[in-house]
Structures are given as C-alpha cells and as structure tokens.
Design a protein around this motif. Structure first.
Motif, PDB file in Angstrom:
ATOM      1  N   VAL A 164     -12.583  -2.641  13.783  1.00 55.37           N
ATOM      2  CA  VAL A 164     -12.179  -2.920  12.247  1.00 55.37           C
ATOM      3  C   VAL A 164     -12.290  -4.469  11.752  1.00 55.37           C
ATOM      4  N   LEU A 165     -13.207  -4.770  11.039  1.00 54.22           N
ATOM      5  CA  LEU A 165     -13.336  -6.135  10.492  1.00 54.22           C
ATOM      6  C   LEU A 165     -12.549  -6.637   9.441  1.00 54.22           C
ATOM      7  N   TYR A 166     -11.759  -7.352   9.384  1.00 53.38           N
ATOM      8  CA  TYR A 166     -11.015  -7.818   8.336  1.00 53.38           C
ATOM      9  C   TYR A 166     -11.851  -8.412   7.148  1.00 53.38           C
ATOM     10  N   PRO A 167     -11.471  -8.525   5.909  1.00 45.69           N
ATOM     11  CA  PRO A 167     -12.540  -9.459   5.119  1.00 45.69           C
ATOM     12  C   PRO A 167     -12.329 -10.714   5.423  1.00 45.69           C
ATOM     13  N   ASN A 168     -13.452 -11.283   5.546  1.00 45.52           N
ATOM     14  CA  ASN A 168     -13.928 -12.682   6.163  1.00 45.52           C
ATOM     15  C   ASN A 168     -14.964 -13.303   5.688  1.00 45.52           C
ATOM     16  N   TYR A 169     -14.874 -14.225   4.574  1.00 44.47           N
ATOM     17  CA  TYR A 169     -16.012 -15.279   4.496  1.00 44.47           C
ATOM     18  C   TYR A 169     -15.664 -16.593   4.301  1.00 44.47           C
ATOM     19  N   ILE A 170     -14.606 -16.964   5.175  1.00 43.93           N
ATOM     20  CA  ILE A 170     -14.359 -18.177   5.294  1.00 43.93           C
ATOM     21  C   ILE A 170     -14.713 -19.148   6.596  1.00 43.93           C
ATOM     22  N   TYR A 171     -14.802 -18.278   7.691  1.00 43.17           N
ATOM     23  CA  TYR A 171     -15.187 -18.822   8.980  1.00 43.17           C
ATOM     24  C   TYR A 171     -16.769 -19.044   9.061  1.00 43.17           C
ATOM     25  N   SER A 172     -17.050 -20.207   9.523  1.00 42.88           N
ATOM     26  CA  SER A 172     -18.598 -20.363   9.960  1.00 42.88           C
ATOM     27  C   SER A 172     -18.364 -20.177  11.860  1.00 42.88           C
ATOM     28  N   ALA A 173     -17.353 -20.684  12.185  1.00 44.28           N
ATOM     29  CA  ALA A 173     -17.142 -20.474  13.645  1.00 44.28           C
ATOM     30  C   ALA A 173     -15.488 -20.935  13.914  1.00 44.28           C
ATOM     31  N   GLY A 202      -6.142 -10.437  -6.305  1.00 41.21           N
ATOM     32  CA  GLY A 202      -5.661  -9.182  -5.663  1.00 41.21           C
ATOM     33  C   GLY A 202      -6.573  -8.057  -4.823  1.00 41.21           C
ATOM     34  N   LYS A 203      -8.078  -8.653  -5.081  1.00 41.92           N
ATOM     35  CA  LYS A 203      -8.998  -7.802  -4.579  1.00 41.92           C
ATOM     36  C   LYS A 203      -8.893  -7.985  -3.008  1.00 41.92           C
ATOM     37  N   TYR A 204      -8.462  -9.148  -2.631  1.00 38.72           N
ATOM     38  CA  TYR A 204      -8.544  -9.322  -0.818  1.00 38.72           C
ATOM     39  C   TYR A 204      -7.191  -8.524  -0.374  1.00 38.72           C
ATOM     40  N   SER A 205      -6.303  -8.380  -1.047  1.00 37.82           N
ATOM     41  CA  SER A 205      -5.020  -7.797  -0.634  1.00 37.82           C
ATOM     42  C   SER A 205      -5.392  -6.267  -0.530  1.00 37.82           C
ATOM     43  N   ARG A 206      -6.119  -5.761  -1.602  1.00 32.85           N
ATOM     44  CA  ARG A 206      -6.632  -4.442  -1.778  1.00 32.85           C
ATOM     45  C   ARG A 206      -7.651  -3.949  -0.502  1.00 32.85           C
ATOM     46  N   ASP A 207      -8.371  -5.003  -0.246  1.00 29.50           N
ATOM     47  CA  ASP A 207      -9.426  -4.756   0.810  1.00 29.50           C
ATOM     48  C   ASP A 207      -8.683  -4.662   2.287  1.00 29.50           C
ATOM     49  N   VAL A 208      -7.605  -5.815   2.594  1.00 23.98           N
ATOM     50  CA  VAL A 208      -6.929  -5.632   3.624  1.00 23.98           C
ATOM     51  C   VAL A 208      -6.103  -4.097   3.824  1.00 23.98           C
ATOM     52  N   GLU A 209      -5.574  -3.745   2.776  1.00 23.00           N
ATOM     53  CA  GLU A 209      -4.912  -2.587   2.712  1.00 23.00           C
ATOM     54  C   GLU A 209      -6.009  -1.251   3.154  1.00 23.00           C
ATOM     55  N   ALA A 210      -6.988  -1.426   2.621  1.00 22.89           N
ATOM     56  CA  ALA A 210      -7.983  -0.437   3.233  1.00 22.89           C
ATOM     57  C   ALA A 210      -8.274  -0.586   4.529  1.00 22.89           C
ATOM     58  N   LYS A 211      -8.479  -1.788   5.470  1.00 22.40           N
ATOM     59  CA  LYS A 211      -8.747  -1.951   6.451  1.00 22.40           C
ATOM     60  C   LYS A 211      -7.428  -1.586   7.337  1.00 22.40           C
ATOM     61  N   ALA A 212      -6.148  -1.822   6.812  1.00 25.84           N
ATOM     62  CA  ALA A 212      -5.314  -1.284   7.740  1.00 25.84           C
ATOM     63  C   ALA A 212      -5.202   0.270   7.834  1.00 25.84           C
ATOM     64  N   ARG A 213      -5.383   0.925   6.724  1.00 19.14           N
ATOM     65  CA  ARG A 213      -5.578   2.168   6.597  1.00 19.14           C
ATOM     66  C   ARG A 213      -6.544   2.885   7.644  1.00 19.14           C
ATOM     67  N   GLU A 214      -7.773   2.056   7.828  1.00 15.98           N
ATOM     68  CA  GLU A 214      -8.579   2.500   8.648  1.00 15.98           C
ATOM     69  C   GLU A 214      -8.018   2.650  10.251  1.00 15.98           C
ATOM     70  N   VAL A 215      -7.040   1.540  10.478  1.00 17.43           N
ATOM     71  CA  VAL A 215      -6.579   1.366  11.817  1.00 17.43           C
ATOM     72  C   VAL A 215      -5.491   2.590  11.964  1.00 17.43           C
ATOM     73  N   ILE A 216      -4.686   2.860  10.912  1.00 16.59           N
ATOM     74  CA  ILE A 216      -3.728   3.846  10.919  1.00 16.59           C
ATOM     75  C   ILE A 216      -4.336   5.070  11.271  1.00 16.59           C
ATOM     76  N   ALA A 217      -5.504   5.264  10.443  1.00 10.59           N
ATOM     77  CA  ALA A 217      -6.203   6.724  10.713  1.00 10.59           C
ATOM     78  C   ALA A 217      -6.813   6.754  12.066  1.00 10.59           C
ATOM     79  N   ALA A 218      -7.053   5.805  12.742  1.00 11.34           N
ATOM     80  CA  ALA A 218      -7.821   5.757  14.145  1.00 11.34           C
ATOM     81  C   ALA A 218      -6.641   6.129  15.022  1.00 11.34           C
ATOM     82  N   ALA A 219      -5.328   5.454  14.855  1.00 16.16           N
ATOM     83  CA  ALA A 219      -4.235   5.609  15.486  1.00 16.16           C
ATOM     84  C   ALA A 219      -3.724   7.092  15.475  1.00 16.16           C
ATOM     85  N   ASP A 220      -3.719   7.743  14.206  1.00 14.53           N
ATOM     86  CA  ASP A 220      -3.264   9.005  14.119  1.00 14.53           C
ATOM     87  C   ASP A 220      -4.267  10.146  14.525  1.00 14.53           C
ATOM     88  N   LYS A 221      -5.499   9.966  14.561  1.00 20.51           N
ATOM     89  CA  LYS A 221      -6.308  10.846  15.256  1.00 20.51           C
ATOM     90  C   LYS A 221      -6.208  10.852  16.814  1.00 20.51           C
TER      91      LYS A 221
END
Length: 228
Positions: free
Chosen positions: A218-227, A51-70
């Motif tokens: 806003v960078l979403y959680p990611n340590y899957i990609y190498s390229a 559930g940590k990934y989902s919580r981190d994604v939710e936090a990133k989504a809130r960053e986007v919403i905050a930027a839009a609201d501002k």
C-alpha cells in the motif's frame, strides 16, 4: 497530475542549489507542457488543503483494513502489518511547505529538527487504521529510515501523536545506511522467520513496499519526496 508533479519535483530537487531555487526552472513533461515552480508548489498545497489528500489517505487506510480483515477471515495465523513513520503515521507536510517543498540542506535541517523535537503532527486516518488493526489483534511493526540515535525522538513523536501498542520499532543501524533500500524487505523476512505473516506493508516510496513478504503493498499519496 501526481505523476507530473513527482517528476517535476525530482527535477526541481536536483536543480536546487544550496538553499535557493530559481523560479525560472521549468519542467517539461511528456506532452511538452511547461509548469513553473510556484505553480507546482501551489498544486501540492491545493491537493493537501482541499481535503483531497485526506480522502486519498482514508482510501489507502481502507485498503490495509480490507487486507487485514481478509487475512483474519481466511484464518491466517499471527497476522502483522509493517508501517512507515513519516508521511504515513505522522506528517512532514507543514515543515516541507515552509521550505517550499525543496530538498536542499536548509530544508533537510529544518525537517531533521522537527524529527528531533518529536513534533511532526499525526495523520488522523492512519491513527484510526492503526487502532483498528490493534483491535483485530493484528500485530503492528513500525519502520523509520531515521538512525538508531533518534529512537527516543521518534518514540516521543509517535506517543505524542496517540500511537501506542505496536510490537516493534525498527530504525537504521550505521551499517545499514549504505543499502537502506533493502531495509524494509530484510525486516519483513526476519519477522516471517519468527512466525509472523505480513498481510500488508505501508510506505510512501515504491521500494518500501517491494520485495518478499510484503503482503498487500500500500503506497500512501506522495509527490513530495525525490529521495530520503
């Protein structure tokens, strides 16, 4: 842990031969700690499935919403957000897990087949964010590194995941393949020239959110990609 696994998987991907990854390959981080491939894979699984990934994604989504609201509160005209497809709107986690998070030809073909079939599952916090942006009259532009020939597949995947109402979907044309790292920036510059003000750019790799006219990167959680 994220930095360690990112660097480890980059080494892992480059050390992977055509389909098989030796379990003897190890990563040495800055403190000379050794970690096995199975341990690194399990850390990714634990991160996502705890559930940590989902919580981190939710936090990133809130960053986007905050930027839009501002931006809206500040009276910014024609606000817009640029969003990646894979691992922002829809998830590649299940198919990558099946392939042991490898980056060999077999793993890429499996991922490509899921893209072609349009069956990558939705990332729910992103869908909620997407719908909120539209409700605030923020224009959404979607970007994918997939080629233009897969437009129908990408559209079907997005629609099947619940996304609708975006303004434009940008895919790579053949002449853009060689210099794709500038793809996002060029799109944003073009949108700005037509009058849009980019208030946020969302991606999973640093160069996706870098450069001019990015708004809040806003960078979403990611340590899957190498390229890509």
């Amino acid at each position: 842990m994220i930095i360690l696994l990112t660097r480890f998987l980059i080494v892992l991907f480059f050390c992977s031969a055509a389909g098989c990854v030796s379990s003897s390959v190890k990563h040495v981080n800055e403190s000379a700690q050794l970690i096995s491939i199975p341990a690194a894979q399990q850390r990714i699984i634990d991160y996502h499935e705890s559930g940590k990934y989902s919580r981190d994604v939710e936090a990133k989504a809130r960053e986007v919403i905050a930027a839009a609201d501002k931006a809206i509160a500040s009276g910014v005209k024609y606000p817009a957000v640029v969003i990646s497809v894979e691992d922002v709107l829809v998830s590649t986690y299940d198919v990558r897990k099946k392939q042991g998070f490898s980056d060999n030809s077999c793993a890429r073909k499996e991922l490509d087949s899921n893209v072609i079939l349009g069956i990558l599952p939705v990332i729910k916090p992103s869908l909620n964010m997407f719908e909120y942006l539209l409700s605030r009259k923020v224009t959404v532009f979607i970007v994918s590194y997939r080629p233009e020939s897969l437009r129908v597949s990408v559209l079907e995947n997005l629609a099947g995941s619940g996304y609708s109402g975006w303004k434009g979907l940008y895919l790579l044309a053949p002449n853009q393949q060689a210099d794709s790292k500038k793809f996002y920036e060029e799109i944003r510059k073009g949108l700005h020239r037509t009058g849009y003000n980019i208030v946020a750019t969302i991606g999973v790799l640093p160069f996706e959110v870098a450069g001019e006219q990015a708004g809040t990167p806003v960078l979403y959680p990611n340590y899957i990609y190498s390229a890509h």
